[in-house]
Design an enzyme around this catalytic site. Structure first.
Site, PDB file in Angstrom:
ATOM      1  N   ARG A  38     -16.476 -10.716 -28.860  1.00 44.45           N
ATOM      2  CA  ARG A  38     -17.909 -11.049 -28.976  1.00 44.45           C
ATOM      3  C   ARG A  38     -18.597 -10.147 -30.012  1.00 44.45           C
ATOM      4  NH1 ARG A  38     -20.545 -13.483 -24.259  1.00 44.45           N
ATOM      5  NH2 ARG A  38     -22.253 -12.098 -24.697  1.00 44.45           N
ATOM      6  N   HIS A  59     -31.004  -5.685 -22.002  1.00 44.41           N
ATOM      7  CA  HIS A  59     -29.653  -5.976 -21.517  1.00 44.41           C
ATOM      8  C   HIS A  59     -28.598  -5.150 -22.254  1.00 44.41           C
ATOM      9  CE1 HIS A  59     -30.995 -10.166 -19.843  1.00 44.41           C
ATOM     10  NE2 HIS A  59     -31.471  -9.135 -19.156  1.00 44.41           N
ATOM     11  N   CYS A  91     -13.607   7.640 -21.923  1.00 43.42           N
ATOM     12  CA  CYS A  91     -14.698   8.618 -21.940  1.00 43.42           C
ATOM     13  C   CYS A  91     -14.148   9.941 -22.470  1.00 43.42           C
ATOM     14  CB  CYS A  91     -15.242   8.780 -20.523  1.00 43.42           C
ATOM     15  SG  CYS A  91     -16.385  10.153 -20.371  1.00 43.42           S
ATOM     16  N   CYS A 102     -14.326  12.701 -19.271  1.00 38.11           N
ATOM     17  CA  CYS A 102     -13.524  12.663 -18.045  1.00 38.11           C
ATOM     18  C   CYS A 102     -12.235  11.854 -18.198  1.00 38.11           C
ATOM     19  CB  CYS A 102     -14.348  12.124 -16.869  1.00 38.11           C
ATOM     20  SG  CYS A 102     -14.593  10.336 -16.944  1.00 38.11           S
TER      21      CYS A 102
HETATM   22  P1  OAD Z   1     -29.398 -18.946 -22.824  1.00 37.91           P
HETATM   23  O1  OAD Z   1     -28.121 -19.321 -23.516  1.00 37.91           O
HETATM   24  O2  OAD Z   1     -29.452 -19.057 -21.336  1.00 37.91           O
HETATM   25  O3  OAD Z   1     -30.614 -19.812 -23.394  1.00 37.91           O
HETATM   26  C1  OAD Z   1     -30.834 -19.949 -24.774  1.00 37.91           C
HETATM   27  C2  OAD Z   1     -32.060 -20.808 -24.977  1.00 37.91           C
HETATM   28  O4  OAD Z   1     -32.322 -20.862 -26.360  1.00 37.91           O
HETATM   29  C3  OAD Z   1     -31.930 -22.249 -24.470  1.00 37.91           C
HETATM   30  O5  OAD Z   1     -33.080 -22.575 -23.716  1.00 37.91           O
HETATM   31  C4  OAD Z   1     -31.861 -23.080 -25.758  1.00 37.91           C
HETATM   32  O6  OAD Z   1     -32.537 -24.341 -25.630  1.00 37.91           O
HETATM   33  C5  OAD Z   1     -32.638 -22.210 -26.731  1.00 37.91           C
HETATM   34  N1  OAD Z   1     -32.200 -22.367 -28.136  1.00 37.91           N
HETATM   35  C6  OAD Z   1     -30.980 -22.655 -28.644  1.00 37.91           C
HETATM   36  N2  OAD Z   1     -30.993 -22.654 -29.978  1.00 37.91           N
HETATM   37  C7  OAD Z   1     -32.255 -22.358 -30.356  1.00 37.91           C
HETATM   38  C8  OAD Z   1     -32.928 -22.190 -31.607  1.00 37.91           C
HETATM   39  N3  OAD Z   1     -32.281 -22.332 -32.753  1.00 37.91           N
HETATM   40  N4  OAD Z   1     -34.243 -21.875 -31.599  1.00 37.91           N
HETATM   41  C9  OAD Z   1     -34.924 -21.728 -30.430  1.00 37.91           C
HETATM   42  N5  OAD Z   1     -34.347 -21.876 -29.220  1.00 37.91           N
HETATM   43  C10 OAD Z   1     -33.045 -22.170 -29.166  1.00 37.91           C
HETATM   44  O7  OAD Z   1     -29.725 -17.460 -23.292  1.00 37.91           O
HETATM   45  P2  OAD Z   1     -30.760 -16.415 -22.680  1.00 37.91           P
HETATM   46  O8  OAD Z   1     -31.948 -17.093 -22.102  1.00 37.91           O
HETATM   47  O9  OAD Z   1     -30.986 -15.391 -23.722  1.00 37.91           O
HETATM   48  O10 OAD Z   1     -27.950 -11.578 -19.621  1.00 37.91           O
HETATM   49  O11 OAD Z   1     -29.921 -15.795 -21.540  1.00 37.91           O
HETATM   50  C11 OAD Z   1     -30.519 -14.735 -20.856  1.00 37.91           C
HETATM   51  C12 OAD Z   1     -29.511 -13.842 -20.281  1.00 37.91           C
HETATM   52  O12 OAD Z   1     -28.633 -14.588 -19.454  1.00 37.91           O
HETATM   53  C13 OAD Z   1     -28.558 -13.185 -21.241  1.00 37.91           C
HETATM   54  O13 OAD Z   1     -29.110 -12.072 -21.920  1.00 37.91           O
HETATM   55  C14 OAD Z   1     -27.489 -12.726 -20.305  1.00 37.91           C
HETATM   56  C15 OAD Z   1     -27.432 -13.879 -19.298  1.00 37.91           C
HETATM   57  O14 OAD Z   1     -27.473 -13.494 -17.995  1.00 37.91           O
HETATM   58  C16 OAD Z   1     -27.065 -10.648 -19.257  1.00 37.91           C
HETATM   59  O15 OAD Z   1     -25.913 -10.655 -19.636  1.00 37.91           O
HETATM   60  C17 OAD Z   1     -27.610  -9.596 -18.357  1.00 37.91           C
END
Ligand code: OAD
Length: 280
Positions: free
Chosen positions: A79, A131, A178, A181
């Site tokens: 990633r 995050h 680490c 440790c």
């Molecule tokens: P998601 O993958 O859940 O959502 C991405 C959003 O971006 C969706 O609603 C899409 O419709 C929108 N999208 C896609 N392409 C786009 C573009 N070009 N312009 C505007 N919008 C677009 O990602 P997040 O909401 O960021 O957390 O996910 C939140 C968190 O869920 C992540 O950070 C992760 C996960 O749990 C952790 O790992 C703690």
């Protein structure tokens, strides 16, 4: 060509620009989609270990890391190489310009661990990576405590080019330890079975920013995590305008409309330059 903003949205943005309060921006994976980084809940998220396919929700956990650290590291190194190959897009750039124009009246809370806001030029003090960041590690045993001084960059000799499915070699197994440790280092990211934390992720400070804001701009997030949800709910209860820019409808769309903001459906890189220019 820069997008033409509807008159109602233009007025909302200009009003916020004239106030002496802060513009708060909250971003998610959608802002980096046009840089070529797959969104979290989009396709391509799965990962194969042995004969089994895992979803990110199963792998991005402390539990999975404890059971199979080498496989989880291989996934993160892949990633990270996807993130490193990507370049910030016009939406990241527009937020940098907005910060330059507003200075301390600007703050950026991001759920993204891809580092693209930093690489675009957003300043570290006004950027809240709630995050974490995929370029950073810390001790999985927490031998250094839970403060931000526990963070270390990924060793420079680990390859930036990590193909999907490539396993850790002996060198990486040695390096991803680490230095104090000898336990496993872990990626500095918030996992699904962990909680937000002020010391490591500045989460309380990020939520407190809403109290100072005159407008909340929410970009590219599906609204599935708790802190972003709290930020939006707090902004809605303060009745400051919420402007949402998202490809699809999101749980935040209704708050955008209820607060007299806007629910803009489209790509972040197409809309943010015009929106940020009005806010400047
Ligand atoms: P998601 O993958 O859940 O959502 C991405 C959003 O971006 C969706 O609603 C899409 O419709 C929108 N999208 C896609 N392409 C786009 C573009 N070009 N312009 C505007 N919008 C677009 O990602 P997040 O909401 O960021 O957390 O996910 C939140 C968190 O869920 C992540 O950070 C992760 C996960 O749990 C952790 O790992 C703690």
């Amino acid at each position: 060509m820069e997008k033409e903003l509807p008159p109602g949205l233009r007025e909302t943005l200009e009003r916020a620009a004239r106030s002496n309060r802060m513009v708060l921006v909250l971003t998610g994976a959608g802002i980096s989609a046009e840089s070529g980084i797959p969104t979290f809940r989009g396709e391509e998220g799965y990962w194969k270990v042995g004969s089994r396919n895992y979803q990110p929700e199963e792998l991005a956990t402390r539990k999975a890391f404890t059971k199979m650290p080498e496989e989880i590291w291989a996934w993160y190194l892949h990633r990270r190489s996807v993130c490193r190959r990507a370049e910030p897009n016009a939406a990241h750039g527009a937020l940098v310009d907005l910060e330059t124009a507003l200075g301390d009246r600007f703050a950026l809370v991001t759920q993204n661990v891809d580092g693209l806001h930093r690489r675009a030029g957003s300043s570290a003090e006004r950027l809240f990576e709630i995050h974490g960041n995929i370029e950073l590690t810390r001790c999985s045993e927490e031998c250094t405590g839970a403060g931000r001084d526990a963070l270390a960059p990924l060793p420079a000799s680990i390859s930036l080019d990590w193909p999907r499915g490539k396993a850790l070699g002996e060198e990486e197994k040695r390096l991803l330890r680490c230095s104090r440790c000898g336990g496993w280092a872990r990626p500095h990211v918030l996992w699904f079975d962990e909680y937000y934390d002020e010391e490591l992720f500045r989460s309380r400070s990020a939520l407190a920013l809403v109290e100072e804001a005159s407008l909340l701009l929410v970009v590219g997030t599906s609204g599935q995590t708790t802190l972003p949800f709290q930020i939006v709910l707090r902004a809605a209860s303060r009745r400051i305008p919420i402007v949402v820019v998202n490809l699809d409808e999101s749980p935040f769309s209704e708050h955008a409309l209820a607060t007299g903001g806007a629910d803009v459906r489209g790509k972040a890189a197409e809309w943010l330059p015009a929106i940020c220019a009005r806010l400047s």
